[in-house]
Design a protein around this motif. Structure first.
Motif, PDB file in Angstrom:
ATOM      1  N   GLY A 162      35.171 -62.010   0.990  1.00  0.00           N
ATOM      2  CA  GLY A 162      34.256 -60.898   0.788  1.00  0.00           C
ATOM      3  C   GLY A 162      34.208 -60.470  -0.652  1.00  0.00           C
ATOM      4  O   GLY A 162      35.223 -60.435  -1.351  1.00  0.00           O
ATOM      5  N   GLN A 163      33.028 -60.172  -1.109  1.00  0.00           N
ATOM      6  CA  GLN A 163      32.825 -59.734  -2.488  1.00  0.00           C
ATOM      7  C   GLN A 163      33.459 -58.364  -2.720  1.00  0.00           C
ATOM      8  O   GLN A 163      33.459 -57.529  -1.823  1.00  0.00           O
ATOM      9  N   PRO A 164      33.989 -58.129  -3.915  1.00  0.00           N
ATOM     10  CA  PRO A 164      34.454 -56.773  -4.235  1.00  0.00           C
ATOM     11  C   PRO A 164      33.303 -55.785  -4.100  1.00  0.00           C
ATOM     12  O   PRO A 164      32.159 -56.115  -4.389  1.00  0.00           O
ATOM     13  N   ARG A 165      33.603 -54.569  -3.644  1.00  0.00           N
ATOM     14  CA  ARG A 165      32.569 -53.559  -3.439  1.00  0.00           C
ATOM     15  C   ARG A 165      32.357 -52.685  -4.668  1.00  0.00           C
ATOM     16  O   ARG A 165      31.507 -51.820  -4.694  1.00  0.00           O
ATOM     17  N   CYS A 166      33.225 -52.874  -5.677  1.00  0.00           N
ATOM     18  CA  CYS A 166      33.018 -52.192  -6.953  1.00  0.00           C
ATOM     19  C   CYS A 166      33.419 -53.180  -8.055  1.00  0.00           C
ATOM     20  O   CYS A 166      33.869 -54.282  -7.755  1.00  0.00           O
ATOM     21  N   ARG A 167      33.225 -52.794  -9.283  1.00  0.00           N
ATOM     22  CA  ARG A 167      33.626 -53.693 -10.375  1.00  0.00           C
ATOM     23  C   ARG A 167      35.144 -53.828 -10.377  1.00  0.00           C
ATOM     24  O   ARG A 167      35.855 -52.852 -10.148  1.00  0.00           O
ATOM     25  N   LEU A 168      35.594 -55.026 -10.664  1.00  0.00           N
ATOM     26  CA  LEU A 168      37.019 -55.314 -10.557  1.00  0.00           C
ATOM     27  C   LEU A 168      37.495 -55.979 -11.844  1.00  0.00           C
ATOM     28  O   LEU A 168      36.959 -57.014 -12.238  1.00  0.00           O
TER      29      LEU A 168
END
Ligand SMILES: [Zn+2]
Length: 422
Positions: free
Chosen positions: A115-121
């Motif tokens: 799953g893609q990060p939901r915020c900048r990482l």
């Protein structure tokens, strides 16, 4: 997307006014009074709320790779977005540690976990191989792979020779070193702060000296080497005094404070036991007061949650064997407001957005036209913490069940609404 009716607070531009914000694609395109919506434009009504550049948490533990039972990048970054954070910087005490440019690049690209990060990482790379405090790494390669800072957080590099050499090797990189200040010999075997509470409970306590001695050493190393430096999770009055002294002689190290160290004291261990176990430990009332004063006085540069999720089984045991740390992302905005009810809002936003963006050289930190469309919308509304409903897998926090005076209503990351309720 047009955000209307809110009180816009953008300390980087000295703005605190009723202004609308237009987001287009992934950038802010317009800020102004009563912007007229286009026929096909979506509107977010922020009446009665504050509109700020997206909050940035420079100190979280997302547990991947290695410990997906505690947290994953998917759950941790969703927790971040729900807590109002549009970006987080994650610490390298994973398994394997973030000491390899290939691993770091994968993490920065969102290719670790499902799953893609939901915020900048943004990854923080280790300072030493395997975080063992012995061998240096290629800091230039780690920086090019996306490291925004370097730290062996969770452990202290006890060998000053190693830390000096590492600082010299990384001196010309913008990414700062971050100290986890804890003398491992002084702190060995301790489970809470030293003092009357530890004595009454018959528990081994770590005195503020454990922290102060390493803060002093690291500030001296920063001064000697010229490396940019940041002190994580300040918890003692002494650490603050040392930072002020360092600044008075021209060493400009930055520092952060957590919500739990601002609000709680070691008294919490009496009632919460292992749920109040954290490192550095919750300190005395005098230390907590000094931290709050330091936020108001400007000594503290930024807020950081030190979000450290664990499984329920790891936290619900007796304090000696309980895991160290707890969840912070979803309570942070309310908890800071609870600890510092009189803090002016522009200063609040500066600590959560403007300053972390500046210190770690990250996009965002302002809503100036042309900047990233990362926006946090929040309001002064009472709500009760219910950790059972956290997005984070870590559902332990000493704030569980408490009423908090400020809450996040919506978080936009790169122009997309991640979480909304109003
Ligand atoms: Zn730490």
């Amino acid at each position: 997307m047009l955000i209307t009716g809110g009180r816009l607070i953008d300390p980087a531009r000295g703005i605190d006014a009723m202004l609308d914000v237009r987001l287009h694609g992934e950038v802010v395109t317009e800020v102004g009074e009563h912007i007229v919506a286009r026929p096909d434009e979506e509107i977010f009504d922020a009446t009665g709320a504050y509109v700020a550049p997206g909050f940035i948490d420079p100190h979280v533990h997302l547990r991947e790779p290695g410990f997906p039972e505690k947290e994953t990048i998917a759950t941790g970054t969703l927790a971040a977005a729900r807590g109002g954070f549009t970006a987080v910087a994650c610490m390298p005490n994973t398994n394997p540690a973030l000491d390899d440019p290939n691993l770091l690049a994968k993490l920065a690209a969102g290719e670790i976990g499902d799953g893609q990060p939901r915020c900048r990482l943004y990854p923080i790379a280790a300072i030493t191989l395997g975080r063992r405090g012995e061998s240096l790494l290629d800091y230039g390669a780690l920086s090019r792979a996306g490291a925004v800072a370097f730290s062996d957080d969770g452990s202290t590099i006890m060998n000053a020779r190693v830390l000096v050499d590492a600082a010299l090797a990384a001196r010309d990189l913008a990414a700062p070193f971050i100290s986890h200040a804890e003398d491992e010999h002084l702190a060995a075997g301790t489970v809470m702060n030293a003092g009357p509470v530890a004595e009454a409970l018959g528990l081994a306590g770590a005195s503020p000296l454990c922290e102060d001695i390493i803060v002093a050493r690291d500030l001296l190393i920063a001064r000697q080497t010229g490396k940019s430096w940041h002190i994580a999770h300040c918890s003692t009055a002494g650490a603050l005094e040392l930072i002020r002294f360092a600044r008075s002689i021209g060493t400009t190290a930055s520092c952060e404070v957590t919500p739990h160290h601002l609000f709680f004291t070691d008294e919490a261990v009496r009632t919460l036991g292992g749920r109040a176990k954290v490192n550095p430990p919750l300190r005395s009332a005098m230390d907590a007061r000094a931290l709050r004063d330091a936020v108001r006085a400007g000594t503290i540069d930024c807020f950081a949650t030190d979000h450290a999720p664990h499984t329920a089984a790891e936290k619900s045991v007796e304090i000696r064997s309980a895991a160290v740390g707890f969840s912070g992302l979803e309570i942070a905005v309310g908890a800071y407001a609870l600890a510092l009810p009189d803090l002016p809002l522009p200063r609040f936003v500066e600590l959560l957005s403007t300053n972390p963006a500046r210190l770690f050289h990250l996009p965002g930190g302002t809503l100036a036209p042309g900047s990233a469309a990362d926006v946090t919308i929040f309001a002064d509304e009472q709500w009760r913490v219910d950790a059972a409903h956290f997005a984070s897998k870590g559902r332990s926090t000493p704030f569980d069940g408490m009423m908090l005076p400020r809450r996040v209503l919506a978080t936009f990351v790169a122009g997309r609404l991640i979480q909304g309720e109003a």
